[in-house]
Structures are given as structure tokens and as C-alpha cells.
Design a protein around this motif. Structure first.
Motif, PDB file in Angstrom:
ATOM      1  N   SER A 704      12.731  -6.655  -0.180  1.00 22.50           N
ATOM      2  CA  SER A 704      13.757  -7.203  -1.258  1.00 22.50           C
ATOM      3  C   SER A 704      13.778  -6.457  -2.624  1.00 22.50           C
ATOM      4  N   PRO A 705      14.743  -6.244  -3.160  1.00 22.46           N
ATOM      5  CA  PRO A 705      14.574  -5.660  -4.307  1.00 22.46           C
ATOM      6  C   PRO A 705      13.735  -6.329  -5.512  1.00 22.46           C
ATOM      7  N   THR A 706      13.548  -7.567  -5.508  1.00 22.99           N
ATOM      8  CA  THR A 706      12.635  -8.294  -6.416  1.00 22.99           C
ATOM      9  C   THR A 706      11.190  -7.738  -5.898  1.00 22.99           C
ATOM     10  N   MET A 707      11.074  -7.743  -4.943  1.00 24.44           N
ATOM     11  CA  MET A 707       9.629  -6.847  -4.211  1.00 24.44           C
ATOM     12  C   MET A 707       9.493  -5.657  -4.914  1.00 24.44           C
ATOM     13  N   LEU A 708      10.264  -4.776  -4.608  1.00 24.16           N
ATOM     14  CA  LEU A 708      10.266  -3.187  -5.082  1.00 24.16           C
ATOM     15  C   LEU A 708      10.109  -3.161  -6.657  1.00 24.16           C
ATOM     16  N   LYS A 709      10.679  -4.192  -7.228  1.00 19.31           N
ATOM     17  CA  LYS A 709      10.295  -4.147  -8.743  1.00 19.31           C
ATOM     18  C   LYS A 709       9.290  -4.717  -9.257  1.00 19.31           C
ATOM     19  N   SER A 710       8.385  -5.415  -8.501  1.00 22.80           N
ATOM     20  CA  SER A 710       7.303  -6.279  -8.834  1.00 22.80           C
ATOM     21  C   SER A 710       6.267  -5.323  -9.443  1.00 22.80           C
ATOM     22  N   LEU A 711       5.416  -5.756 -10.356  1.00 15.80           N
ATOM     23  CA  LEU A 711       4.264  -4.820 -10.828  1.00 15.80           C
ATOM     24  C   LEU A 711       3.363  -4.681  -9.918  1.00 15.80           C
ATOM     25  N   MET A 712       2.898  -5.662  -8.962  1.00 12.98           N
ATOM     26  CA  MET A 712       2.032  -5.281  -7.853  1.00 12.98           C
ATOM     27  C   MET A 712       2.581  -4.282  -6.816  1.00 12.98           C
ATOM     28  N   LYS A 714       4.332  -1.767  -7.874  1.00 11.93           N
ATOM     29  CA  LYS A 714       4.408  -0.577  -8.656  1.00 11.93           C
ATOM     30  C   LYS A 714       2.816   0.110  -8.738  1.00 11.93           C
ATOM     31  N   LEU A 715       1.917  -0.754  -9.176  1.00 11.52           N
ATOM     32  CA  LEU A 715       0.682  -0.262  -9.394  1.00 11.52           C
ATOM     33  C   LEU A 715      -0.114  -0.131  -8.092  1.00 11.52           C
ATOM     34  N   SER A 716       0.200  -0.464  -6.959  1.00  6.06           N
ATOM     35  CA  SER A 716      -0.329  -0.235  -5.657  1.00  6.06           C
ATOM     36  C   SER A 716       0.602   1.326  -5.181  1.00  6.06           C
ATOM     37  N   TYR A 717       1.600   1.410  -5.395  1.00 10.23           N
ATOM     38  CA  TYR A 717       2.192   2.697  -4.607  1.00 10.23           C
ATOM     39  C   TYR A 717       2.522   3.720  -5.757  1.00 10.23           C
ATOM     40  N   HIS A 718       1.980   3.604  -6.996  1.00 11.93           N
ATOM     41  CA  HIS A 718       2.513   4.639  -7.919  1.00 11.93           C
ATOM     42  C   HIS A 718       1.615   5.964  -7.440  1.00 11.93           C
ATOM     43  N   LYS A 743      10.133   2.465  -1.343  1.00 14.54           N
ATOM     44  CA  LYS A 743      10.434   3.346  -2.607  1.00 14.54           C
ATOM     45  C   LYS A 743       9.315   4.133  -3.020  1.00 14.54           C
ATOM     46  N   THR A 744       9.616   5.322  -2.643  1.00 10.98           N
ATOM     47  CA  THR A 744       8.527   6.531  -2.989  1.00 10.98           C
ATOM     48  C   THR A 744       8.403   6.954  -4.308  1.00 10.98           C
ATOM     49  N   GLU A 745       9.401   6.984  -5.069  1.00 13.51           N
ATOM     50  CA  GLU A 745       9.275   7.151  -6.332  1.00 13.51           C
ATOM     51  C   GLU A 745       9.063   6.067  -7.385  1.00 13.51           C
ATOM     52  N   VAL A 746       7.636   5.768  -7.651  1.00 12.69           N
ATOM     53  CA  VAL A 746       7.382   4.569  -8.424  1.00 12.69           C
ATOM     54  C   VAL A 746       7.094   5.087  -9.875  1.00 12.69           C
ATOM     55  N   PRO A 747       7.845   5.147 -10.778  1.00 13.49           N
ATOM     56  CA  PRO A 747       7.297   5.656 -12.356  1.00 13.49           C
ATOM     57  C   PRO A 747       6.761   4.408 -12.836  1.00 13.49           C
ATOM     58  N   LEU A 748       5.944   4.718 -13.919  1.00 10.80           N
ATOM     59  CA  LEU A 748       5.539   3.476 -14.708  1.00 10.80           C
ATOM     60  C   LEU A 748       5.818   4.118 -16.358  1.00 10.80           C
ATOM     61  N   LYS A 749       6.318   2.919 -17.117  1.00  7.28           N
ATOM     62  CA  LYS A 749       6.684   3.062 -18.333  1.00  7.28           C
ATOM     63  C   LYS A 749       5.639   2.544 -19.171  1.00  7.28           C
ATOM     64  N   TYR A 750       5.060   1.296 -18.742  1.00  5.96           N
ATOM     65  CA  TYR A 750       4.468   0.306 -19.532  1.00  5.96           C
ATOM     66  C   TYR A 750       3.006   0.413 -19.276  1.00  5.96           C
ATOM     67  N   PHE A 751       2.495   0.986 -18.294  1.00  2.71           N
ATOM     68  CA  PHE A 751       1.046   1.101 -17.705  1.00  2.71           C
ATOM     69  C   PHE A 751       0.782   2.461 -17.485  1.00  2.71           C
ATOM     70  N   GLU A 752      -0.344   2.903 -17.560  1.00  7.15           N
ATOM     71  CA  GLU A 752      -0.962   4.401 -17.392  1.00  7.15           C
ATOM     72  C   GLU A 752      -2.009   4.235 -16.519  1.00  7.15           C
ATOM     73  N   GLU A 753      -1.940   4.982 -15.370  1.00  3.05           N
ATOM     74  CA  GLU A 753      -3.162   5.316 -14.558  1.00  3.05           C
ATOM     75  C   GLU A 753      -4.174   6.072 -15.217  1.00  3.05           C
ATOM     76  N   VAL A 754      -5.363   5.489 -14.927  1.00  3.31           N
ATOM     77  CA  VAL A 754      -6.519   5.943 -15.719  1.00  3.31           C
ATOM     78  C   VAL A 754      -7.730   6.346 -14.698  1.00  3.31           C
ATOM     79  N   PHE A 755      -7.821   5.548 -13.659  1.00  5.18           N
ATOM     80  CA  PHE A 755      -8.729   5.687 -12.460  1.00  5.18           C
ATOM     81  C   PHE A 755      -8.195   5.349 -11.243  1.00  5.18           C
ATOM     82  N   THR A 756      -8.360   6.289 -10.293  1.00  2.76           N
ATOM     83  CA  THR A 756      -8.280   5.719  -8.740  1.00  2.76           C
ATOM     84  C   THR A 756      -9.661   6.330  -8.207  1.00  2.76           C
TER      85      THR A 756
END
Length: 791
Positions: A704-712, A714-718, A743-756
């Protein structure tokens, strides 16, 4: 005779020592295979509190306000924890250091549960010995020492309340039955202290304080009530309740019901106070009143003539019926006003398996709160689950004080184990005790049959030898006719005619039936020697299979810590995944000590204990609204989630992701529970919005579109898609869901990846102070080419 008794006592002591050693040793696979480490999630909180206790003392622990949990609320540790486990480990630590044994507090915590499992075996021996005999007690001790259900919560490193609470539960039952059988006030005092330790250790004490009243009520109904029952039960109810109320986490819950019912009774002029009983403890007070009434009736009956006693009985029954009718009307008025019909949520969760899933999603989200499946009983109990019904039937044959208690314990434990998997811990000791009774009776029947067969064979040999001697020596010199010697029936009784009582085929078949199932009757007949030998081999084979199963389950299923994972390589070696500790170490070494970290509540205890950072929620789950706020943030679009986290002063957010290595217990698989818990407080979150095509929970192109827009999401598939392309040759392939992400292109605007972490299991993001402007607009093709060229 004295030498024989000394030999038997020495043999039993040696067997108990071996059983206790086995119980301790079988739980050490986790230390041998991995290392000495704390398991799971909840034990990390207990470990952290134990560390505080050993450094600051027992008294300061009660006043400790932990400001690193539930920010900005905090937590009062002394009033929200069952301190039995922590006090036990702290006392052991101080005792070891008193004797100059320099053991780290972590090692004490790791080995506390295996040590108390050995004590639990001894307590089970005492309980079954009091209820049945010493042979059944030894069998029960051996069974409970290695039953997988108990191993799951007492393996080395499993520093949870149940590690000592199951011992306290069995020991409380043992001392109670010992008091009933002996009538000793000394054992009654020990029983009271055992119950107090049980209340200190685990919230499952409510099972104890309800099972014992059920047993006493059964004794009243069946006419078994004696002064010894009163001696055992009365101190447990009145003094035990006072001791339980002295523990802050229990407090007045031991004697109060609910605020609504208290205010309802307080509004009645006749009552006029606000101290009434809680539904979980009401049974003990009710049975105490019934017991006093039964003893009073017995006393009055002894004083009055039969005719006067009959008149008095009618008068009391009439007055009691009127009073009971009035009480029922008051209770009915309250029940009809209450949406839960007067029951607490905890009681309804135990009585109704569907209550939590319908009304308390935070309870239903925990896997150990789900009803068990049938294979769980075989895995956790093995052949003991099949022998327990035989033990119940054997107990019904005897049905004295001890066997009646075992029957009630087994029946009630079976019901509550069907409510949630966690309560299999309560069932395991009951099943082992009843199975010990069955094994003892079966082995007694088989061995006595073999002995009887051997004796018969010896007699036949002597008879044949005597007959041959008579033929060689000639005929008898006596002229008188021989008097027929009365023979014995298979049950040992002589027949009047001197002929066997079972001469016909019908009686013979009946005798064989009684021989096969003789342990169910009061007079057992010996089995044929070949049948007994075959049955003995079968029982020994089943016990060997039980041992092999328990060792295998302990080594493979219950010894793997959740914080360190392993997988088998093709060459047979192990590959270790240590991503959790890697991420917690990064937080501890790369963030400010006052940093606030957000995650789902499952990882709160570990984050506080291992990263030493402040968390928003943790595994205590006492504040559903706070947990729902975190669920709301994870379910919301990125901008809205950023505002929520900023309002909570959160600086870092991490998620657990298993799509790269196939770790199925990741946050994507838990996400619907975040939606349900968040939607229970915030109506804007609707579960249906996160369901994809076909009415299924999906993360692929049908999500669903709501699922693809959720923070969870985005943080998982960024940045996951290109990594999956390199790893699997498929852009955005998720190994857990076995599909390509939607959705393979998952950009972040408000969060920044610091460790994986190395295997992508732990992904940590920093909450930006300001939105990233570059992510707001998609770069043009020419700009993207220039950026790639510069890279």
C-alpha cells in the motif's frame, strides 16, 4: 534393619546428588558453545539492576529512580520490580566475595538459573515423596531436571525471574503438603517463608495463592478437612497476604479489588470503607471463610443433640441464603455496570485466550503470550505429556491428601498452559510429578512381575526335582488318602475347594486383563514374565529417548542467545553474527552519554544495559501511550515522524533489519503490531491503510502507498537495493520476505544514516536538526551524472 535403612538413605542421597549435578550441567551448553553472556531481552534489565545493587547496596536499590528509561518519565525501580532474583544473585555475589572468591557479577547472574534448577529437582523429589513415595520422587526429580520447557527459562545466561521462581513454586507446594501431612508448625513457618520468596520472585504467585485454596475447598467438600489443613492454610492466607503486601510491586493489590468496585462498596452506608479484595486473591479469603464455617459446623455438631443441630442448620441456611441473595444482587449490579464484568485485565487474559488479541495488542504482540500449538507440548514435555494422564489415574486410585493435590495441580496447570506458551513453565513441574508417579507404579508392577516369575520358576524347578526323587524312591507308605492342599488364586486368596478360582477361560481372560491394568485397581496381579520384560525394556527405551531429546533440545534450541546468532557453514563450522553488540558498542563509544535513543520497545533493556544510553520505551511496557507514540512515529511519513521524535528529544533511531541475511525476527515483521498498538491510542493510524493488494501485508510492488511512505519502511530499505544487487544479483531482493521490495529508491530528508552493522541487522540513523535540502528535490540527469563523475 538399621543397616538396610542406612543403605537406602545413602543410595537416595547419591542419586539426588547425581540428578542435581545433571540438572545443572545440562544447562551449560550456551556457555560451552558461545560464551558467558546474558540471553534475551528482559534479563539485561535484571543484570543492570543487580550491578547497581552490588555497587550501591540493597537499601539504595529501593530508592533508585532510573532516569535512563522511559524518557522523560523515568522509572522507580524499587516499586516496579520483583526483587527475588536480584536479591538472590546479589546475596550470592556478596557471599562469594566474603570468602575472597573474585567472581564478576555477570558470572553470578549467568549461573544463577542452572543452580536453582538443581534445587528445583530436590524440591520436586520432596513434593512427590510426600504425595506418593520416594521412588516416584526420584523419577520426578530426574524428569524435571531436564524437561525442555523448564530448560528454556533456566539455561545458563537466562537471568529471568522464572529461573528462581519455579523452584520457589515447587518448594512452596512441598512445604505446604509437608505441613498438611505432619501438622507441624515449624513446617508451616517454612511454608510461609517459601511463599514469601515466591511473591518476591515472580508475578506467578497468584497461581499458588489460588491453587492452594482450590485444594482446601476440595478437602472441605469431600470431608477431608482436618486441623492440619487449617494449620497449613490459615497462616498462608493471613500472614502471607501481609508479607505480600509489604513488597512495593504488589502493595495493596493483594487485598484490594478495583477502584470502581471499591467506590461502589464505599457508597453503601453499611460498608463505608474502601478496602475490598482483588479478584485474583479473592479465592483465598473466600475459602478461608468456608473453612472457618465448616470447622464451626463441626464444633457445633459435637455440642448439640442431633435434633437441635438440625433446627440450627435450617436457621443458618435460611439466614445465609438471604444474605447470599443480597450479596449476589450487589455483585450483579456492579458486574452489569463494568465492561469487563468485574474482572481485571490480567485475570481475563488468563481466563480467555482471545481477550488480549482483541483488547490488549501489546500483550498479544509478544510471542510467548500466544496460545501453544500441539507440537509445543511434545517438544517441551516429550513422553512426559503421555505419562501424566496415567499419573492422574494412579493418583485417583490412592486419592489421599497428597495425590489429590497432584491431581488438582495437574488439571489447573493444563488449562492455564493452553492460554499462553509462557505458562508451560507452570505445567512442566506438574507433568513431571505426575509422570514420576506413573513411572514408579509401572516399574514397580513390571519388576514385581519379573520377581514373581523368577520365584515361580524356582518353585517349579524344586517341584520337578522333588517329583523325580519320589519316582526313584518308590510309593508312599501312608494308606490314608492325601488331603488336598488349598491353592491360591492369582490375587493371593485361598479357595475353599482347594482349586484355582480362575479355572474357566472367561476368568482366565479377566485375570490377564487385570494383570495388564492391575496398577489401576487396588489389588494388582503379576504380569507374565515375558510381558513384564518387554514392558521394562520399552520403559527404559522411552526414558533413554527422553534423555536424548532433552539434551538435544538444550544444546540446539534453547542455548542460543538472542544477542549472538550462529549459522552453519557447508564445511560444518559455525558463522557468528554479532551485529547487536556491534551496534550497541557504536552507540556507547560514538554518542554523548546523555543521548536519547529511540527504537521499538523490544530492545529497550538491551540498549540501556549495553549502550548505556537513555531510551524512550523499554520492555516494562507499563505505559501503553508512550509505546503507542513510538509506534505512531514508525507508522507515519518521514516528516511527521521527525516532528514526533524531535518533540521527545530523540537524537538517534535504530531499526533491526533481517532482509540481507534472512533474520525473520526483524522490525518489518513486527511492524503491524506497531500499527495496532499505535492505532489503539491514535485513531488516525488505521491498520487497513497498511494492507496491500489481496488483503495481505506486503512490502513488494503490491504494498500500500501508506506502507511505502512509512518511516519503518524507509529506515529499513534505505540504500538496500544496490547492496542486494551486489549480494544476490537482484535489485532490492529481501531474503526474509522472499520478494523484491516495492520501492527501491528510498531517499531520506529528515534522518541520516550513521551506522549499519556488518550484516545489515542493525541500522542506526541520526535525527537531523534541520531537513536535508538536497533530498527535497530530485537531482536532474545532468546533475546526477556530474555527481557520479565527481564520486
Amino acid at each position: 534393619m538399621a543397616a538396610l535403612n542406612a543403605w537406602g538413605w545413602s543410595t537416595r542421597s547419591l542419586l539426588l546428588l547425581l540428578i542435581a549435578t545433571m540438572s545443572f550441567s545440562i544447562r551449560l551448553f550456551s556457555v560451552v558453545k558461545y560464551e558467558s553472556v546474558i540471553h534475551e531481552f528482559d534479563p539485561y534489565f535484571n543484570y543492570r539492576v543487580t550491578q547497581f545493587l552490588t555497587k550501591n547496596g540493597f537499601y539504595n536499590m529501593w530508592d533508585w529512580f532510573d532516569d535512563r528509561t522511559w524518557y522523560p518519565l523515568g522509572r522507580v525501580i524499587g516499586g516496579t520490580v520483583y526483587p527475588g532474583l536480584i536479591y538472590t544473585a546479589g546475596l550470592m555475589y556478596q557471599l562469594l566475595h566474603f570468602f575472597n572468591i573474585p567472581v564478576h557479577v555477570q558470572e553470578v547472574c549467568v549461573f544463577t538459573a542452572p543452580l536453582f534448577s538443581a534445587f528445583c529437582s530436590l524440591a520436586a523429589y520432596g513434593l512427590v515423596s510426600e504425595c506418593w513415595d520416594t521412588g516416584a520422587g526420584l523419577a520426578a526429580a530426574a524428569l524435571i531436571g531436564m524437561v525442555p520447557s523448564y530448560i528454556s527459562r533456566s539455561v545458563a545466561g537466562s537471568y529471568d525471574n522464572e529461573g528462581v521462581a519455579i523452584f520457589a513454586l515447587v518448594f512452596t507446594f512441598y512445604t505446604f503438603i509437608k505441613t498438611v501431612n505432619s501438622g507441624s508448625l515449624r513446617w508451616g513457618t517454612i511454608n510461609l517463608l517459601a511463599y514469601f520468596y515466591m511473591v518476591l520472585s515472580w508475578g506467578g504467585y497468584s497461581f499458588v495463592i489460588n491453587l492452594i485454596p482450590i485444594y482446601c475447598l476440595a478437602c472441605v467438600v469431600t470431608g477431608r478437612l482436618t486441623a492440619r489443613h487449617y494449620l497449613a492454610f490459615a497462616p498462608l492466607v493471613f500472614v502471607g497476604t501481609l508479607l505480600a503486601a509489604s513488597i512495593p510491586v504488589v502493595g495493596f493489590n493483594a487485598v484490594m479489588m478495583s477502584e470502581h468496585f471499591a467506590s461502589f462498596l464505599a457508597s453503601i452506608p453499611v460498608v463505608g470503607f474502601n478496602a475490598v479484595m482483588m479478584s485474583e486473591h479473592f479465592a483465598s479469603f473466600l475459602v478461608a471463610a468456608v473453612m472457618h464455617a465448616a470447622l464451626a459446623v463441626r464444633w457445633v455438631k459435637a455440642l448439640l443433640p442431633p435434633r437441635q443441630f438440625e433446627y440450627a442448620t435450617r436457621l443458618v441456611l435460611l439466614g445465609g441464603a438471604c444474605g447470599l441473595a443480597g450479596l449476589v444482587l450487589m455483585m450483579l449490579g456492579y458486574v452489569l455496570r463494568s465492561p469487563t464484568f468485574g474482572w481485571t485485565g490480567r485475570s481475563l487474559t488468563l481466563l480467555d485466550p482471545t481477550y488480549a488479541s482483541r483488547f490488549v495488542p501489546i500483550i498479544a504482540s509478544v510471542s510467548e503470550h500466544q496460545p501453544p500449538s500441539w507440537p509445543s507440548y511434545i517438544t517441551d514435555l516429550h513422553f512426559a505429556a503421555l505419562l501424566a494422564p496415567a499419573g492422574i489415574m494412579a493418583a485417583f486410585r490412592k486419592l489421599d491428601n497428597g495425590s489429590l493435590f497432584l491431581v488438582l495441580y495437574g488439571i489447573t496447570a493444563v488449562y492455564f498452559s493452553g492460554v499462553m506458551v509462557r505458562l508451560m513453565l507452570v505445567l512442566a513441574p506438574a507433568v513431571c510429578c505426575l509422570s514420576g508417579v506413573a513411572i514408579s507404579d509401572i516399574l514397580t508392577t513390571l519388576t514385581s512381575s519379573l520377581k514373581a516369575g523368577y520365584v515361580s520358576f524356582q518353585k517349579s524347578q524344586r517341584t520337578s526335582a522333588t517329583g523325580e526323587a519320589s519316582e526313584d524312591g518308590g510309593a508312599s507308605t501312608s494308606d490314608e488318602p492325601a488331603t488336598p492342599t488349598p491353592s491360591k488364586t492369582p490375587s493371593g486368596r485361598k479357595s475353599k475347594s482347594g482349586k484355582p478360582a480362575s479355572s474357566s477361560d472367561d476368568k482366565s481372560s479377566r485375570t490377564i486383563y487385570n494383570s495388564l491394568f492391575g496398577w489401576l485397581s487396588s489389588e494388582s496381579n503379576p504380569l507374565p514374565a515375558p510381558v513384564a520384560a518387554l514392558g521394562l525394556l520399552l520403559m527404559l527405551g522411552l526414558m533413554a529417548l527422553y534423555t536424548i531429546h532433552c539434551v538435544g533440545v538444550s544444546a540446539d534450541m534453547y542455548s542460543a542467545p538472542s544477542i549472538v546468532l550462529q549459522s552453519h557453514r557447508q564445511d560444518g563450522s559455525f558463522y557468528v553474527f554479532d551485529d547487536f553488540r556491534e551496534a550497541y558498542a557504536w552507540l556507547r563509544h560514538n554518542t554523548h552519554p546523555e543521548t536519547k535513543v529511540a527504537s521499538w520497545w523490544d530492545y529497550g533493556y538491551q540498549t540501556t544495559a549495553m549502550a548505556n544510553r537513555t531510551v524512550i520505551v523499554d520492555n516494562n511496557t507499563w505505559n501503553t501511550s508512550h509505546i503507542a507514540t513510538v509506534g505512531r512515529a514508525m507508522s507515519s511519513p518521514e516528516a511527521k515522524a521527525w516532528r514526533i521524535y524531535r518533540s521527545l528529544d530523540v537524537e538517534y533511531v535504530f531499526v533491526v533489519f533481517g532482509g540481507m541475511i534472512g533474520y525473520s525476527s526483524d522490525d518489518i515483521n513486527k511492524f503491524l503490531w506497531m500499527v495496532r498498538i499505535g492505532g489503539g491510542v491514535y485513531p488516525e493510524i488505521k491498520e487497513q491503510d497498511y494492507i496491500g493488494e489481496g488483503g495481505q501485508y506486503r512490502i513488494d510492488s503490491g504494498a500500500s502507498p501508506t506502507m511505502l511512505k512509512s518511516l519503518m519502511y524507509k529506515l529499513s530499505y534505505h540504500d538496500f537495493a544496490p547492496a542486494a544487487q551486489r549480494q544476490f544479483g537482484m535489485n532490492g531482493y529481501d531474503r526474509v520476505r522472499n520478494t523484491q521490495i516495492g520501492k527501491t529508491e528510498v531517499p531520506l530528508k529528515y534522518f541520516e544514516e550513521v551506522f549499519t552493522s556488518e550484516h545489515w541487522m542493525m541500522r542506526i540513523y541520526r535525527v537531523r536538526d534541520q531537513p536535508n535540502r538536497d533530498a527535497a528535490k530530485p537531482a536532474s540527469r545532468g546533475g546526477a551524472k556530474r555527481k557520479a563523475a565527481r564520486a
